[in-house]
Design a protein around this motif. Structure first.
Motif, short mmCIF file in Angstrom:
data_model
loop_
_atom_site.label_atom_id
_atom_site.label_comp_id
_atom_site.label_asym_id
_atom_site.label_seq_id
_atom_site.Cartn_x
_atom_site.Cartn_y
_atom_site.Cartn_z
N LYS A 6 0.81 -1.23 0.00
CA LYS A 6 0.00 0.00 0.00
C LYS A 6 0.84 1.27 0.00
CE LYS A 6 -4.27 -1.57 2.08
NZ LYS A 6 -4.77 -1.93 3.40
N ARG A 7 2.09 1.15 0.44
CA ARG A 7 2.93 2.35 0.52
C ARG A 7 3.79 2.55 -0.73
NH1 ARG A 7 5.54 3.37 6.24
NH2 ARG A 7 5.60 5.42 5.25
N LEU A 8 3.81 1.53 -1.59
CA LEU A 8 4.62 1.63 -2.81
C LEU A 8 4.02 2.64 -3.78
CD1 LEU A 8 5.35 -2.10 -3.77
CD2 LEU A 8 7.00 -0.43 -2.92
N ASP A 9 4.87 3.39 -4.45
CA ASP A 9 4.39 4.29 -5.50
C ASP A 9 3.72 3.43 -6.58
OD1 ASP A 9 5.15 7.31 -6.74
OD2 ASP A 9 4.83 5.74 -8.25
N PRO A 10 2.53 3.85 -7.04
CA PRO A 10 1.81 3.03 -8.04
C PRO A 10 2.60 2.81 -9.33
CG PRO A 10 0.72 5.16 -7.67
CD PRO A 10 1.76 5.03 -6.61
N ARG A 11 3.61 3.65 -9.58
CA ARG A 11 4.39 3.49 -10.81
C ARG A 11 5.44 2.39 -10.68
NH1 ARG A 11 1.15 5.50 -14.53
NH2 ARG A 11 0.15 7.32 -13.61
N LEU A 12 5.58 1.82 -9.50
CA LEU A 12 6.55 0.73 -9.34
C LEU A 12 5.88 -0.59 -9.78
CD1 LEU A 12 8.38 1.73 -6.03
CD2 LEU A 12 9.07 2.12 -8.40
N VAL A 13 5.62 -0.65 -11.09
CA VAL A 13 4.81 -1.73 -11.65
C VAL A 13 5.49 -3.10 -11.57
CG1 VAL A 13 3.46 -0.27 -13.19
CG2 VAL A 13 5.68 -1.17 -13.96
N ALA A 14 6.82 -3.11 -11.51
CA ALA A 14 7.52 -4.41 -11.50
C ALA A 14 7.54 -5.05 -10.12
CB ALA A 14 8.95 -4.23 -12.03
N PHE A 15 6.93 -4.34 -9.13
CA PHE A 15 6.94 -4.86 -7.77
C PHE A 15 5.73 -5.75 -7.48
CE2 PHE A 15 10.32 -2.65 -5.35
CZ PHE A 15 10.86 -1.97 -6.43
N ASN A 16 4.81 -5.82 -8.43
CA ASN A 16 3.66 -6.70 -8.22
C ASN A 16 3.31 -7.39 -9.53
OD1 ASN A 16 1.89 -4.94 -9.73
ND2 ASN A 16 2.09 -3.56 -7.98
N ASP A 17 2.36 -8.31 -9.45
CA ASP A 17 2.01 -9.11 -10.62
C ASP A 17 0.72 -8.65 -11.26
OD1 ASP A 17 4.15 -10.97 -10.43
OD2 ASP A 17 3.14 -11.83 -8.69
N PHE A 18 0.24 -7.47 -10.88
CA PHE A 18 -1.10 -7.07 -11.30
C PHE A 18 -1.26 -7.03 -12.81
CE2 PHE A 18 -1.27 -4.49 -7.13
CZ PHE A 18 -1.45 -5.68 -6.44
N ASP A 19 -0.27 -6.47 -13.48
CA ASP A 19 -0.42 -6.26 -14.91
C ASP A 19 0.83 -6.68 -15.69
OD1 ASP A 19 -1.09 -5.44 -17.41
OD2 ASP A 19 -1.83 -3.47 -16.79
N GLN A 51 16.23 15.87 -16.91
CA GLN A 51 15.75 16.75 -15.84
C GLN A 51 14.92 16.00 -14.80
OE1 GLN A 51 13.83 19.64 -18.30
NE2 GLN A 51 12.20 18.26 -18.95
N TYR A 52 14.50 16.72 -13.78
CA TYR A 52 13.70 16.10 -12.72
C TYR A 52 12.38 15.62 -13.27
CZ TYR A 52 17.00 17.37 -9.18
OH TYR A 52 18.14 17.45 -8.43
N GLY A 53 11.89 14.53 -12.70
CA GLY A 53 10.58 14.02 -13.07
C GLY A 53 10.56 13.14 -14.31
N ASP A 54 11.72 12.93 -14.94
CA ASP A 54 11.76 12.07 -16.12
C ASP A 54 11.44 10.62 -15.76
OD1 ASP A 54 12.42 14.11 -17.85
OD2 ASP A 54 14.59 13.78 -17.71
N GLY A 55 11.75 10.25 -14.52
CA GLY A 55 11.45 8.89 -14.08
C GLY A 55 12.69 8.03 -13.84
N ARG A 56 13.83 8.65 -13.59
CA ARG A 56 15.06 7.87 -13.34
C ARG A 56 14.87 6.91 -12.16
NH1 ARG A 56 16.25 12.72 -13.60
NH2 ARG A 56 16.49 12.85 -11.35
N THR A 57 14.34 7.44 -11.05
CA THR A 57 14.21 6.60 -9.86
C THR A 57 13.19 5.49 -10.09
OG1 THR A 57 14.80 8.52 -8.53
CG2 THR A 57 13.83 6.65 -7.37
N THR A 58 12.08 5.83 -10.73
CA THR A 58 11.05 4.83 -11.04
C THR A 58 11.63 3.72 -11.92
OG1 THR A 58 9.44 6.63 -11.01
CG2 THR A 58 8.73 4.56 -12.00
N VAL A 59 12.33 4.11 -12.97
CA VAL A 59 12.90 3.11 -13.89
C VAL A 59 13.97 2.28 -13.18
CG1 VAL A 59 14.32 2.86 -15.99
CG2 VAL A 59 12.33 4.38 -16.00
N THR A 60 14.81 2.95 -12.38
CA THR A 60 15.87 2.23 -11.65
C THR A 60 15.27 1.15 -10.75
OG1 THR A 60 17.21 4.24 -11.63
CG2 THR A 60 17.84 2.52 -10.08
N LEU A 61 14.25 1.54 -9.98
CA LEU A 61 13.65 0.59 -9.02
C LEU A 61 12.89 -0.52 -9.74
CD1 LEU A 61 12.48 3.12 -6.28
CD2 LEU A 61 14.45 1.58 -6.16
#
Ligand SMILES: Nc1ncnc2c1ncn2[C@@H]1O[C@H](COP(=O)(O)OP(=O)(O)O)[C@@H](O)[C@H]1O
Ligand SMILES: [Mg+2]
Length: 214
Positions: A6-19, A51-61
């Motif tokens: 529930k605390r994971l950012d919804p964009r961390l899609v690889a952390f679950n099997d939903f889709d 720049q900021y907000g491109d999604g580096r952290t999201t993609v990395t994780l």
């Protein structure tokens, strides 16, 4: 440390099997990386963007999670020292990050967190680091990475935006290749060209297109 779905950012899609549809591009990237790493030195990857907000952290994780699912031993080094955000996206907290460990003279392993149940390590950064260039250029950083390297198949380095600081370029020295995150509808062509010109093109492995309208 246990991750709470529930605390994971919804964009961390690889952390679950939903889709499976959302995870597929990461799985393809994992296959490319593992096969490329069989024939060349490709352990330390710099994740860069304009720049900021491109999604580096999201993609990395997400990439770390997908690699972990493929049974790779993965370490993420949160090396965006200007606006660290890995812990926020993961919904976790830690008082000791890389910079705090260095300041207190602790071994980096004391700052490392093992993320369950996904199964990779994170070396977090807790707060903005003022002297990030100094840290990145220090012999300490080099030695730390040399010591950590044998324990991992892949080490992913999140980074500050190319147009915001020289940090990503300093990280080139410590890494084998660069993955460029491009935000669709983000930077202008001029900004992109400027950012790419700052990078060593020979090390560029490829690009991840993020924020794509589905
Ligand atoms: N593909 C995407 N679609 C929509 N939002 C996204 C996507 N990737 C990332 N985000 C969101 O954009 C914000 C910034 O992402 P982040 O990875 O922190 O960027 P950066 O590290 O490059 O500054 C986060 O809130 C994240 O949830
Ligand atoms: Mg970030």
């Amino acid at each position: 440390m246990d991750l709470r779905p529930k605390r994971l950012d919804p964009r961390l899609v690889a952390f679950n099997d939903f889709d499976p549809h959302l995870i597929a591009p990461y799985n393809r990237l994992v296959i490319s990386l593992i096969s490329a790493a069989a024939s060349r030195k490709l352990k330390r990857l710099l994740i860069a963007s304009t720049q900021y907000g491109d999604g580096r952290t999201t993609v990395t994780l997400n990439l770390a999670a997908a690699l972990a699912r493929a049974r790779q031993r993965v370490l993420v080094v949160e090396s965006d020292f200007l606006r660290p955000s890995a812990m926020r996206l993961l919904g976790i907290d830690s008082a000791t990050g890389l910079a705090e460990a260095v300041a207190k003279g602790l071994a980096p392993s004391k700052a490392m967190v093992w993320l369950q149940p996904i199964g990779f390590n994170l070396l977090p950064t807790c707060a903005q680091v003022e002297n990030s260039a100094e840290l990145l250029a220090s012999p300490f950083f080099e030695v730390m990475l040399r010591n950590l390297s044998p324990e991992f198949d892949f080490i992913l380095f999140d980074s500050a935006p190319l147009l915001a600081a020289a940090d990503a370029r300093l990280l080139e020295r410590h890494t084998d290749a660069t993955l460029l995150v491009i935000r669709q509808g983000g930077a202008s062509t001029n900004q992109m060209a400027k950012a790419v010109s700052l990078l060593d093109e020979d090390r560029l492995l490829g690009a991840v297109l993020n924020h794509v309208e589905s």
